[in-house]
Write a protein that holds these residues in place. Structure first.
Motif, PDB file in Angstrom:
ATOM      1  N   SER A  31       7.025  -8.106 -18.732  1.00 39.42           N
ATOM      2  CA  SER A  31       8.117  -8.432 -17.816  1.00 39.42           C
ATOM      3  C   SER A  31       8.949  -9.599 -18.332  1.00 39.42           C
ATOM      4  O   SER A  31      10.124  -9.735 -17.986  1.00 39.42           O
ATOM      5  CB  SER A  31       7.575  -8.758 -16.427  1.00 39.42           C
ATOM      6  OG  SER A  31       6.674  -9.859 -16.496  1.00 39.42           O
ATOM      7  N   VAL A  32       8.349 -10.474 -19.168  1.00 33.56           N
ATOM      8  CA  VAL A  32       9.080 -11.584 -19.776  1.00 33.56           C
ATOM      9  C   VAL A  32       9.382 -11.227 -21.233  1.00 33.56           C
ATOM     10  O   VAL A  32       8.497 -10.789 -21.962  1.00 33.56           O
ATOM     11  CB  VAL A  32       8.266 -12.893 -19.719  1.00 33.56           C
ATOM     12  CG1 VAL A  32       9.044 -14.025 -20.402  1.00 33.56           C
ATOM     13  CG2 VAL A  32       7.942 -13.273 -18.287  1.00 33.56           C
ATOM     14  N   PHE A  33      10.624 -11.383 -21.646  1.00 36.08           N
ATOM     15  CA  PHE A  33      11.004 -10.994 -23.006  1.00 36.08           C
ATOM     16  C   PHE A  33      12.185 -11.828 -23.481  1.00 36.08           C
ATOM     17  O   PHE A  33      12.917 -12.421 -22.674  1.00 36.08           O
ATOM     18  CB  PHE A  33      11.367  -9.505 -23.056  1.00 36.08           C
ATOM     19  CG  PHE A  33      12.478  -9.115 -22.108  1.00 36.08           C
ATOM     20  CD1 PHE A  33      13.805  -9.098 -22.529  1.00 36.08           C
ATOM     21  CD2 PHE A  33      12.192  -8.779 -20.785  1.00 36.08           C
ATOM     22  CE1 PHE A  33      14.825  -8.751 -21.654  1.00 36.08           C
ATOM     23  CE2 PHE A  33      13.214  -8.429 -19.904  1.00 36.08           C
ATOM     24  CZ  PHE A  33      14.530  -8.412 -20.342  1.00 36.08           C
ATOM     25  N   LYS A  34      12.350 -11.875 -24.807  1.00 37.09           N
ATOM     26  CA  LYS A  34      13.480 -12.572 -25.405  1.00 37.09           C
ATOM     27  C   LYS A  34      14.553 -11.566 -25.808  1.00 37.09           C
ATOM     28  O   LYS A  34      14.246 -10.441 -26.192  1.00 37.09           O
ATOM     29  CB  LYS A  34      13.040 -13.370 -26.632  1.00 37.09           C
ATOM     30  CG  LYS A  34      12.290 -14.646 -26.308  1.00 37.09           C
ATOM     31  CD  LYS A  34      12.103 -15.486 -27.563  1.00 37.09           C
ATOM     32  CE  LYS A  34      11.450 -16.826 -27.213  1.00 37.09           C
ATOM     33  NZ  LYS A  34      11.338 -17.702 -28.404  1.00 37.09           N
ATOM     34  N   ILE A  35      15.804 -11.997 -25.741  1.00 34.77           N
ATOM     35  CA  ILE A  35      16.890 -11.154 -26.227  1.00 34.77           C
ATOM     36  C   ILE A  35      17.321 -11.652 -27.600  1.00 34.77           C
ATOM     37  O   ILE A  35      17.001 -12.781 -27.991  1.00 34.77           O
ATOM     38  CB  ILE A  35      18.084 -11.138 -25.245  1.00 34.77           C
ATOM     39  CG1 ILE A  35      18.638 -12.558 -25.022  1.00 34.77           C
ATOM     40  CG2 ILE A  35      17.658 -10.533 -23.917  1.00 34.77           C
ATOM     41  CD1 ILE A  35      19.866 -12.589 -24.134  1.00 34.77           C
ATOM     42  N   ASP A  36      18.036 -10.807 -28.347  1.00 33.39           N
ATOM     43  CA  ASP A  36      18.374 -11.181 -29.721  1.00 33.39           C
ATOM     44  C   ASP A  36      19.401 -12.314 -29.754  1.00 33.39           C
ATOM     45  O   ASP A  36      19.986 -12.690 -28.737  1.00 33.39           O
ATOM     46  CB  ASP A  36      18.839  -9.963 -30.519  1.00 33.39           C
ATOM     47  CG  ASP A  36      20.157  -9.382 -30.029  1.00 33.39           C
ATOM     48  OD1 ASP A  36      21.001 -10.141 -29.501  1.00 33.39           O
ATOM     49  OD2 ASP A  36      20.363  -8.165 -30.163  1.00 33.39           O
ATOM     50  N   GLN A  37      19.611 -12.832 -30.947  1.00 35.20           N
ATOM     51  CA  GLN A  37      20.446 -14.028 -31.094  1.00 35.20           C
ATOM     52  C   GLN A  37      21.895 -13.786 -30.663  1.00 35.20           C
ATOM     53  O   GLN A  37      22.513 -14.644 -30.015  1.00 35.20           O
ATOM     54  CB  GLN A  37      20.406 -14.533 -32.531  1.00 35.20           C
ATOM     55  CG  GLN A  37      21.116 -15.871 -32.710  1.00 35.20           C
ATOM     56  CD  GLN A  37      20.978 -16.419 -34.114  1.00 35.20           C
ATOM     57  OE1 GLN A  37      20.665 -15.706 -35.045  1.00 35.20           O
ATOM     58  NE2 GLN A  37      21.205 -17.710 -34.280  1.00 35.20           N
ATOM     59  N   THR A  38      22.435 -12.615 -31.001  1.00 37.77           N
ATOM     60  CA  THR A  38      23.825 -12.320 -30.643  1.00 37.77           C
ATOM     61  C   THR A  38      24.010 -12.322 -29.133  1.00 37.77           C
ATOM     62  O   THR A  38      24.947 -12.938 -28.603  1.00 37.77           O
ATOM     63  CB  THR A  38      24.245 -10.948 -31.217  1.00 37.77           C
ATOM     64  OG1 THR A  38      24.132 -10.978 -32.634  1.00 37.77           O
ATOM     65  CG2 THR A  38      25.683 -10.636 -30.840  1.00 37.77           C
ATOM     66  N   GLN A  39      23.115 -11.616 -28.426  1.00 36.33           N
ATOM     67  CA  GLN A  39      23.206 -11.572 -26.968  1.00 36.33           C
ATOM     68  C   GLN A  39      22.924 -12.955 -26.370  1.00 36.33           C
ATOM     69  O   GLN A  39      23.563 -13.360 -25.392  1.00 36.33           O
ATOM     70  CB  GLN A  39      22.212 -10.550 -26.420  1.00 36.33           C
ATOM     71  CG  GLN A  39      22.450  -9.119 -26.877  1.00 36.33           C
ATOM     72  CD  GLN A  39      23.718  -8.528 -26.277  1.00 36.33           C
ATOM     73  OE1 GLN A  39      23.940  -8.594 -25.089  1.00 36.33           O
ATOM     74  NE2 GLN A  39      24.553  -7.964 -27.121  1.00 36.33           N
TER      75      GLN A  39
END
Length: 242
Positions: free
Chosen positions: A16-24
């Motif tokens: 449920s917890v996640f990281k988004i990529d650098q661009t986003q």
């Protein structure tokens, strides 16, 4: 106030917890200036989306947690494929952006014989690689949770080899009959358009060999980037999607 949309495949995974990529991440931090506890809508490009909350951010990274159940959009029943050529960069990006907004299922990009000299010596793979941001941005803006499938072909012949079990229509300014939208009833269709200078003689022979129908889309001569947008609009209107 409209909830900002971003793209991340991880939103539909088990964590449920996640990281988004650098661009986003940079877009949320630098452009939208969002902060911890702000909420965004995240879509995975395959039809699923959820409301998420920012739980941590630094200069180049943002972590989110889902705060709503996943919503899964119904996949379109009609598969609409556009086989379009590489054309001048700005016009190319405009065309792809608008076709995404209209709701095209799949792109096949091919290198035409009469390619514009401004890109003739460039590596089309590099042009193709920059399209992801254009497509994601268009889907973020228009609200679609589906990223269209994209494929690349080194020539029109190779592009045709990727088309199976579809009704195919070719659009050319020298066609003898007009496009009749009422005859488009198949669940899978492929529309083929040419570059700024049109199809070459060898490409015309190839298309005739496959017995594809040639059609006019307008009495006026449309630009290479305009014709696909007009055709897609007519098709989606016919299917009651516009």
């Amino acid at each position: 106030m409209r909830t900002h949309r971003i793209y991340c495949k991880s939103v539909s995974e088990n964590n449920s917890v996640f990281k988004i990529d650098q661009t986003q991440s940079m877009h949320l931090i630098k452009v939208l200036r969002l902060k911890e506890k702000d909420k965004v809508e995240v879509f995975d490009g395959c039809g699923a989306s959820a409301i998420c909350e920012i739980v941590e951010l630094d200069r180049s990274s943002v972590s989110l947690v889902r705060v709503s159940d996943l919503e899964v959009s119904k996949k379109p029943t009609k598969k609409i494929v556009f086989m379009v050529p590489f054309i001048k960069k700005d016009n190319f990006h405009f065309m792809v952006q608008k076709l995404c907004e209209i709701g095209i299922s799949e792109f096949i990009f091919y290198k035409p014989d009469l390619i514009d000299q401004s890109i003739a010596k460039k590596d089309v793979a590099k042009i193709y690689s920059k399209l992801e941001d254009v497509i994601i941005s268009a889907c973020k803006q228009c609200g679609s949770n589906f990223l269209p499938v994209t494929r690349i072909a080194s020539s029109l012949n190779d592009g045709i080899a990727l088309v199976n079990d579809m009704d195919v229509c070719v659009f050319d300014v020298n066609a003898k009959s007009s496009f009749d939208i009422t005859k488009i009833n198949s669940s899978s269709i492929c529309m083929i358009t040419g570059p700024e200078s049109g199809f070459s003689e060898s490409e015309i022979k190839l298309l005739n060999l496959h017995k594809f129908e040639f059609k006019l889309v307008s009495k006026n001569i449309l630009r290479a980037e305009t014709a696909p947008v007009v055709i897609a609009s007519l098709i989606q209107n016919h299917f009651d999607n516009i």
